[in-house]
Design a protein around this motif. Sequence first.
Motif, PDB file in Angstrom:
ATOM      1  N   ILE A   1     -22.932   5.376 -30.636  1.00  0.00           N
ATOM      2  CA  ILE A   1     -22.781   7.111 -31.805  1.00  0.00           C
ATOM      3  C   ILE A   1     -22.022   7.995 -30.461  1.00  0.00           C
ATOM      4  O   ILE A   1     -21.921   9.147 -30.654  1.00  0.00           O
ATOM      5  CB  ILE A   1     -23.102   7.168 -32.386  1.00  0.00           C
ATOM      6  N   ALA A   2     -23.288   7.916 -29.387  1.00  0.00           N
ATOM      7  CA  ALA A   2     -22.897   9.447 -28.264  1.00  0.00           C
ATOM      8  C   ALA A   2     -21.577   9.250 -27.557  1.00  0.00           C
ATOM      9  O   ALA A   2     -20.809   9.776 -27.257  1.00  0.00           O
ATOM     10  CB  ALA A   2     -24.132   9.233 -27.410  1.00  0.00           C
ATOM     11  N   GLN A   3     -20.925   7.409 -27.238  1.00  0.00           N
ATOM     12  CA  GLN A   3     -20.013   7.466 -26.389  1.00  0.00           C
ATOM     13  C   GLN A   3     -19.177   7.223 -27.671  1.00  0.00           C
ATOM     14  O   GLN A   3     -17.616   7.783 -26.970  1.00  0.00           O
ATOM     15  CB  GLN A   3     -20.351   6.081 -26.049  1.00  0.00           C
ATOM     16  N   ILE A   4     -18.671   7.141 -28.826  1.00  0.00           N
ATOM     17  CA  ILE A   4     -18.103   7.224 -29.603  1.00  0.00           C
ATOM     18  C   ILE A   4     -17.305   9.013 -29.316  1.00  0.00           C
ATOM     19  O   ILE A   4     -16.573   9.387 -30.152  1.00  0.00           O
ATOM     20  CB  ILE A   4     -18.193   6.521 -30.546  1.00  0.00           C
ATOM     21  N   LEU A   5     -18.839   9.254 -30.067  1.00  0.00           N
ATOM     22  CA  LEU A   5     -18.387  11.296 -29.747  1.00  0.00           C
ATOM     23  C   LEU A   5     -17.819  12.171 -28.779  1.00  0.00           C
ATOM     24  O   LEU A   5     -17.033  12.911 -29.141  1.00  0.00           O
ATOM     25  CB  LEU A   5     -19.224  11.881 -30.580  1.00  0.00           C
ATOM     26  N   SER A   6     -17.887  11.218 -27.800  1.00  0.00           N
ATOM     27  CA  SER A   6     -17.494  11.405 -26.537  1.00  0.00           C
ATOM     28  C   SER A   6     -16.293  11.057 -26.479  1.00  0.00           C
ATOM     29  O   SER A   6     -15.381  12.541 -26.018  1.00  0.00           O
ATOM     30  CB  SER A   6     -18.169  10.433 -25.213  1.00  0.00           C
ATOM     31  N   LEU A   7     -16.149  10.387 -27.088  1.00  0.00           N
ATOM     32  CA  LEU A   7     -14.089  10.317 -27.419  1.00  0.00           C
ATOM     33  C   LEU A   7     -13.780  11.069 -27.679  1.00  0.00           C
ATOM     34  O   LEU A   7     -12.444  11.302 -27.442  1.00  0.00           O
ATOM     35  CB  LEU A   7     -14.629   8.666 -27.964  1.00  0.00           C
ATOM     36  N   ALA A   8     -14.021  11.066 -29.380  1.00  0.00           N
ATOM     37  CA  ALA A   8     -14.306  12.435 -29.952  1.00  0.00           C
ATOM     38  C   ALA A   8     -13.722  13.458 -29.417  1.00  0.00           C
ATOM     39  O   ALA A   8     -12.655  14.380 -29.110  1.00  0.00           O
ATOM     40  CB  ALA A   8     -14.912  12.514 -30.966  1.00  0.00           C
ATOM     41  N   LEU A   9     -14.878  13.715 -28.223  1.00  0.00           N
ATOM     42  CA  LEU A   9     -14.546  15.444 -27.767  1.00  0.00           C
ATOM     43  C   LEU A   9     -13.567  15.272 -26.567  1.00  0.00           C
ATOM     44  O   LEU A   9     -12.487  16.106 -26.111  1.00  0.00           O
ATOM     45  CB  LEU A   9     -15.651  15.465 -26.842  1.00  0.00           C
ATOM     46  N   LEU A  10     -13.535  14.226 -26.007  1.00  0.00           N
ATOM     47  CA  LEU A  10     -12.304  13.747 -25.168  1.00  0.00           C
ATOM     48  C   LEU A  10     -10.543  14.043 -26.088  1.00  0.00           C
ATOM     49  O   LEU A  10      -9.891  14.736 -25.409  1.00  0.00           O
ATOM     50  CB  LEU A  10     -12.272  12.233 -24.761  1.00  0.00           C
ATOM     51  N   LEU A  11     -10.690  13.274 -27.222  1.00  0.00           N
ATOM     52  CA  LEU A  11      -9.365  14.055 -27.794  1.00  0.00           C
ATOM     53  C   LEU A  11      -9.200  14.796 -27.679  1.00  0.00           C
ATOM     54  O   LEU A  11      -7.652  15.526 -28.233  1.00  0.00           O
ATOM     55  CB  LEU A  11      -9.339  12.424 -28.611  1.00  0.00           C
ATOM     56  N   GLU A  12     -10.229  15.643 -28.325  1.00  0.00           N
ATOM     57  CA  GLU A  12      -9.962  17.049 -28.473  1.00  0.00           C
ATOM     58  C   GLU A  12      -9.404  18.384 -27.488  1.00  0.00           C
ATOM     59  O   GLU A  12      -8.153  18.747 -27.245  1.00  0.00           O
ATOM     60  CB  GLU A  12     -11.252  17.281 -29.497  1.00  0.00           C
TER      61      GLU A  12
END
Length: 368
Positions: free
Chosen positions: A300-311
Amino acid sequence: MSNKVYRIAVLAGDGIGPEVMSATMRVAEEVEKRHGVQIEWKDGLVGGAAIDAKGKALPEETIELCRSAQAVLFGSVGGPKWETLPPNEQPERAALLPLRKTFGLYANLRPAVLYPELVACSPLRPDRVAAGFDVLVVRELTGGLYFGQPKETTQTARGERAVDTMVYETHEIERVAEVAFRAAAHRKKRVTLADKANVLETSLLWRKVVRGVAAKHPSITLDFIYADNAAMQLVRDPARFDVLLCENLFGDMLSDQAAAVAGSLGMLPSASLGEGSFGLYEPAGGSAPDIAGKGVANPIAQILSLALLLEMSLGELEAAQSVRRAVAEAIREGWRTADVAGPTEKKVGTRAMAQEIARRVALGRGKS
Ligand code: NAD
């Protein structure tokens, strides 16, 4: 769907890095399909993996790859295999610090989120965090006490004398404060500056400059807290914070404290931002050698890092939100990796957890 094709450098690194990265790519695949975001993912070597293959932790071609990309999705680096190398050649020091320097990454964002369903993971008493919390620590990363000159130890008649210098200039404060206010605009619209304006000259300048930035963001409320009190409030009532803005030293400490009260490192992403929209996004934790290769790491930490990147780097807000909603829903519906599972809860591995999140992104669950 826009015709724009983004280019992202993917540096998985060592330990659990490659496992959680490949799990995250499963989620990314669904984001691309569901939200019409087109991304060219380009893998690069970093850390111990790069030392083994190329003799150094941050090869030139990896830097060039990052330069050609809109953002970097970073896994983690380091592990026992490389710990006997001279300190300057070790993966963390020889890869992450030069990356920050090369790309002028001056703002570090560390969201610390405790989901209400994971209250038992927090070391805080359940009644203090019953509703969970969501604090974003924005830390200045390239100035202050860690870099100010003079920085030296000299000999005196009575022994040694060591000096570190805390120094900030207006523009260094302004740019990181802008990041904090822009982030707050998508959140609860509140920025709290943690400082020591009662004793530090630099803190007085921070207050002055941050007030100036606040004037350009009338929809955001600004307040101030002494850093020692902020440490206390983070354990008493973390939900009182939205965006907590700090200079380098206070941010170093308060972001770790916020992460600790949120429970598992496996849940926490981070972003390091420079000028423009370029950024480096990575889990708050490290390469977790104790569980690497077992397929049990929390992705999840990596997946939420992807979310931050997208934003933050791509401006794909809806795609970012859909990833966050998918994570929250998977948690709500009882999916747990070992680090966040209670004694009686069923545990799933890295891939299964990512699959549950990817499935929810594909279904557009909880879409606003
Ligand atoms: P760590 O964050 O790797 O691990 C601390 C604890 O948290 C371990 O018990 C680990 O299993 C757990 N943990 C971390 N991420 C997890 C996840 N996704 N899922 C489940 N559990 C998770 O810190 P450490 O043990 O101090 O360092 C290990 C290595 O990582 C060292 O070589 C260190 O230099 C490196 N490191 C790298 C980075 C980075 O790449 N940015 C950051 C910190 C540490």
